[in-house]
Design a protein around this motif. Structure first.
Motif, PDB file in Angstrom:
ATOM      1  N   TYR A   1       0.899   4.070   2.011  1.00  0.00           N
ATOM      2  CA  TYR A   1       1.143   4.616   3.155  1.00  0.00           C
ATOM      3  C   TYR A   1       1.113   3.380   4.182  1.00  0.00           C
TER       4      TYR A   1
ATOM      5  N   ASN B   1      -5.247   1.342   8.492  1.00  0.00           N
ATOM      6  CA  ASN B   1      -6.294   1.367   7.311  1.00  0.00           C
ATOM      7  C   ASN B   1      -6.841   2.570   6.989  1.00  0.00           C
ATOM      8  N   GLN B   2      -6.833   3.024   5.851  1.00  0.00           N
ATOM      9  CA  GLN B   2      -7.358   4.284   5.493  1.00  0.00           C
ATOM     10  C   GLN B   2      -8.785   4.494   5.621  1.00  0.00           C
TER      11      GLN B   2
ATOM     12  N   ARG C   1       0.912  -1.094  -0.019  1.00  0.00           N
ATOM     13  CA  ARG C   1      -0.051   0.111  -0.103  1.00  0.00           C
ATOM     14  C   ARG C   1       0.838   1.220  -0.079  1.00  0.00           C
TER      15      ARG C   1
ATOM     16  N   SER D   1       6.547   1.429   0.726  1.00  0.00           N
ATOM     17  CA  SER D   1       5.919   2.831   0.467  1.00  0.00           C
ATOM     18  C   SER D   1       6.996   4.015   0.296  1.00  0.00           C
TER      19      SER D   1
END
Length: 347
Positions: free
Chosen positions: A89, A122-123, A87, A161
């Motif tokens: 970030y 988790n965004q 992911r 990232s």
């Protein structure tokens, strides 16, 4: 046994006054990161891995060695490991303030102390927290974080990232995060981040010099410093505004006017002094609120003071870190007074 109890250990280390679900996502996210680690040397030696990744990691290890050998930063396995996290970030930090305040909503943890944000792996969870805070009338900002330090509790990896960065930016990150491992004060984000930012900046200057590269252009540094100063000046004006006994609707209008003044001053500076360079346009054109200004005060406030301290010890890193540790051991009021004195040319 380790796999069973490590999440519980992480909760103990990282959690504070929060919900069980928040504890759980912290523990799960950190555990997944730890499981993904592998030695950088093995990735570099693996011909099945992308050559660009291997080359980038090879360069990172030169900076990692420089950090310990020349900057006297911790010599451990941190940033000698790699983790593909899949992911952009590793965490998303949620910053929040009251509508008419620049004091962050703080969150306290037994080891890290109180910090000015709340992190989510988790965004979607970060956005959910932000939405709840907005419903309470707060100013909220979400910032993606590409790396963080566990302050030496674990060996922190270079993460996928970071792989879109250039070699130098990755080096600056290593210097910054290892500075946190070298020294950290509970409950003083401004001190910790300004100190690490100075180590990052001076470390990068020395890293470039060691490779025979010229200093970063004065123009780029001047633009960065001018932009930060513009934000900090806006913070000061807002703090003055919020201290006045005004009705909420009047305060709200004055607040909006200050943000418009910030944009206007930025554009004037960009066009009259920077030759139209638009590197900060994306940031300045996004919706503005108090929370978006928080990282600037947190990360940059005392950098000039630490630069002055470094000059006082004649650029000796060992003496510098000893002085930082001594100052960090002072009561908070005395610590801030010492920083102000350094910033003003005293001590």
């Amino acid at each position: 046994m380790v796999r069973r109890f490590l999440p519980g250990l992480l909760v103990l280390l990282l959690s504070g006054c929060s919900s069980v679900s928040y504890y759980s996502q912290l523990a799960s996210g950190q555990w997944q990161l730890l499981r993904a680690r592998e030695p950088v040397s093995e990735v570099i030696a693996d011909p099945s891995r992308p050559q660009l990744l291997r080359d980038h990691l090879a360069q990172s290890q030169k900076a990692r060695a420089f950090a310990s050998e020349h900057l006297h930063l911790p010599d451990n396995q941190s940033y000698r490991l790699y983790a593909d996290i899949g992911r952009p970030y590793v965490v998303w930090n949620v910053f929040a303030t009251q509508e008419f305040s620049l004091s962050p909503e703080t969150h306290c943890f037994p080891i890290a102390g109180c910090v000015a944000y709340r992190g989510y792996y988790n965004q979607g969870a970060a956005r959910g927290e932000a939405a709840l805070l907005k419903q309470q009338g707060m100013d909220v900002s979400i910032g993606g974080v590409e790396a963080y330090s566990t302050l030496g509790w674990f060996n922190d990896p270079i993460m996928s990232s970071m792989m879109s960065w250039g070699d130098e930016r990755l080096a600056t990150l290593i210097f910054h995060e290892l500075a946190h491992q070298r020294f950290y004060v509970k409950d003083d984000t401004e001190f910790n981040e300004s100190y690490a930012n100075f180590v990052e900046q001076e470390g990068t200057r020395q890293w470039r010099a060691a490779r025979g590269l010229p200093p970063i252009s004065d123009a780029a540094l001047q633009q960065r410093d001018q932009f930060i100063r513009l934000i900090l000046d806006t913070r000061k004006r807002l703090e003055t505004l919020y201290a006045q006994p005004l009705a909420a609707d009047v305060m709200r209008q004055a607040k909006a006017a200050e943000f418009e003044h910030l944009r206007s001053e930025y554009r004037r500076m960009r066009d009259s002094q920077w030759g139209g360079d638009k590197r900060y346009d994306v940031w300045i054109n996004q919706p503005m609120n108090n929370a978006r200004l928080l990282p600037f005060g947190l990360y940059d406030q005392w950098v000039p003071a630490f630069a002055a301290l470094f000059r006082q010890v004649d650029g000796d890193w060992v003496r510098f870190f000893a002085a930082v540790e001594k100052m960090g051991g002072l009561p908070v009021g005395q610590r801030k007074a010492a920083l102000r004195q350094l910033e003003g040319g005293g001590l």
